[in-house]
Design a protein around this motif. Structure first.
Motif, short mmCIF file in Angstrom:
data_model
loop_
_atom_site.label_atom_id
_atom_site.label_comp_id
_atom_site.label_asym_id
_atom_site.label_seq_id
_atom_site.Cartn_x
_atom_site.Cartn_y
_atom_site.Cartn_z
N ASN A 46 0.83 -1.22 0.00
CA ASN A 46 0.00 0.00 0.00
C ASN A 46 0.86 1.26 0.00
OD1 ASN A 46 -2.36 -1.53 -0.03
ND2 ASN A 46 -2.39 -1.65 2.20
N GLY A 47 1.93 1.25 -0.79
CA GLY A 47 2.79 2.42 -0.97
C GLY A 47 3.87 2.61 0.07
N VAL A 48 3.93 1.75 1.07
CA VAL A 48 4.94 1.86 2.13
C VAL A 48 5.97 0.75 1.94
CG1 VAL A 48 5.35 1.76 4.62
CG2 VAL A 48 3.25 2.80 3.74
N GLU A 49 7.24 1.14 1.86
CA GLU A 49 8.30 0.15 1.68
C GLU A 49 8.45 -0.68 2.94
OE1 GLU A 49 12.99 0.29 1.22
OE2 GLU A 49 11.95 1.11 -0.53
N ILE A 50 8.42 -2.01 2.76
CA ILE A 50 8.51 -2.90 3.91
C ILE A 50 9.71 -3.84 3.85
CG2 ILE A 50 6.05 -2.81 4.44
CD1 ILE A 50 5.82 -5.59 3.06
N TYR A 51 10.37 -3.95 2.69
CA TYR A 51 11.46 -4.92 2.59
C TYR A 51 12.44 -4.53 1.49
CZ TYR A 51 13.88 -9.38 1.99
OH TYR A 51 14.85 -10.36 1.90
N GLN A 52 13.70 -4.78 1.75
CA GLN A 52 14.79 -4.78 0.78
C GLN A 52 15.69 -5.93 1.18
OE1 GLN A 52 16.86 -1.05 1.07
NE2 GLN A 52 15.67 -0.16 -0.58
N GLY A 53 16.17 -6.67 0.20
CA GLY A 53 17.06 -7.78 0.51
C GLY A 53 16.99 -8.87 -0.52
N LEU A 54 17.41 -10.05 -0.14
CA LEU A 54 17.45 -11.17 -1.08
C LEU A 54 16.10 -11.86 -1.19
CD1 LEU A 54 20.86 -12.79 -0.10
CD2 LEU A 54 20.38 -11.20 -1.97
N LEU A 55 15.81 -12.33 -2.37
CA LEU A 55 14.57 -13.05 -2.61
C LEU A 55 14.47 -14.28 -1.72
CD1 LEU A 55 11.99 -13.36 -4.30
CD2 LEU A 55 13.32 -14.66 -5.94
N GLY A 56 15.58 -14.94 -1.46
CA GLY A 56 15.60 -16.13 -0.63
C GLY A 56 15.13 -15.90 0.79
N ASN A 57 15.19 -14.67 1.27
CA ASN A 57 14.76 -14.35 2.64
C ASN A 57 13.35 -13.75 2.68
OD1 ASN A 57 17.29 -15.11 3.58
ND2 ASN A 57 18.11 -13.07 3.28
N LEU A 58 12.77 -13.49 1.52
CA LEU A 58 11.50 -12.78 1.45
C LEU A 58 10.33 -13.58 2.00
CD1 LEU A 58 9.88 -10.32 0.60
CD2 LEU A 58 9.78 -11.26 -1.72
N TYR A 59 10.25 -14.86 1.69
CA TYR A 59 9.13 -15.69 2.12
C TYR A 59 9.00 -15.68 3.65
CZ TYR A 59 5.99 -19.73 2.27
OH TYR A 59 4.91 -20.56 2.48
N ARG A 60 10.10 -15.90 4.34
CA ARG A 60 10.10 -15.91 5.81
C ARG A 60 9.73 -14.54 6.36
NH1 ARG A 60 15.28 -18.28 8.33
NH2 ARG A 60 15.95 -17.18 6.50
N PHE A 61 10.26 -13.48 5.75
CA PHE A 61 9.92 -12.13 6.18
C PHE A 61 8.41 -11.88 6.07
CE2 PHE A 61 8.69 -7.91 4.80
CZ PHE A 61 9.04 -7.16 5.92
N LEU A 62 7.83 -12.29 4.93
CA LEU A 62 6.41 -12.03 4.70
C LEU A 62 5.51 -12.75 5.69
CD1 LEU A 62 6.28 -12.01 0.83
CD2 LEU A 62 5.78 -10.10 2.36
N ILE A 63 5.88 -13.95 6.07
CA ILE A 63 5.07 -14.68 7.06
C ILE A 63 5.05 -13.90 8.37
CG2 ILE A 63 4.98 -16.76 8.48
CD1 ILE A 63 6.05 -18.27 6.00
N THR A 64 6.19 -13.44 8.83
CA THR A 64 6.28 -12.65 10.07
C THR A 64 5.55 -11.34 9.92
OG1 THR A 64 8.41 -13.66 10.54
CG2 THR A 64 7.88 -11.65 11.74
N TYR A 65 5.75 -10.66 8.80
CA TYR A 65 5.11 -9.36 8.56
C TYR A 65 3.59 -9.50 8.58
CZ TYR A 65 3.65 -5.09 6.19
OH TYR A 65 3.03 -3.91 5.86
N HIS A 66 3.08 -10.51 7.91
CA HIS A 66 1.63 -10.72 7.82
C HIS A 66 1.02 -11.04 9.19
CE1 HIS A 66 -2.15 -11.53 5.87
NE2 HIS A 66 -2.22 -12.72 6.46
N GLU A 67 1.73 -11.80 9.99
CA GLU A 67 1.24 -12.14 11.33
C GLU A 67 1.12 -10.92 12.23
OE1 GLU A 67 3.97 -15.06 12.77
OE2 GLU A 67 3.05 -16.68 11.61
N ASN A 68 1.99 -9.93 12.01
CA ASN A 68 2.03 -8.74 12.87
C ASN A 68 1.23 -7.55 12.34
OD1 ASN A 68 3.71 -9.97 14.80
ND2 ASN A 68 5.49 -9.60 13.51
N ASN A 69 0.65 -7.70 11.15
CA ASN A 69 -0.11 -6.57 10.57
C ASN A 69 -1.50 -6.98 10.16
OD1 ASN A 69 1.81 -4.36 10.57
ND2 ASN A 69 3.01 -5.70 9.29
#
Length: 69
Positions: A46-69
């Motif tokens: 929704n227009g707010v930057e939430i991640y920069q980094g490697l694609l290999g780490n994105l899946y795990r980040f998204l699970i945590t992000y989704h649980e907290n938002n």
């Protein structure tokens, strides 16, 4: 809406857009043609930057992000 920005192997900027979390996770769960070492220049939600980094780490980040938002 999620917008994923990255550079491909030819150093060309690419943009992928996903309507929701489920669509983004589905794209990451399937047979991905991008290597885990692909650098994500930005992922916005929704227009707010939430991640920069490697694609290999994105899946795990998204699970945590989704649980907290």
């Amino acid at each position: 809406m999620y917008q994923l920005n990255y550079k491909d192997s030819y150093q060309v900027d690419r943009v992928l857009e996903y309507e929701d979390y489920d669509a983004l996770m589905l794209s990451l769960s399937g047979c991905v043609t991008l290597p885990d070492t692909t650098l994500i220049t930005s992922l916005t939600h929704n227009g707010v930057e939430i991640y920069q980094g490697l694609l290999g780490n994105l899946y795990r980040f998204l699970i945590t992000y989704h649980e907290n938002n």
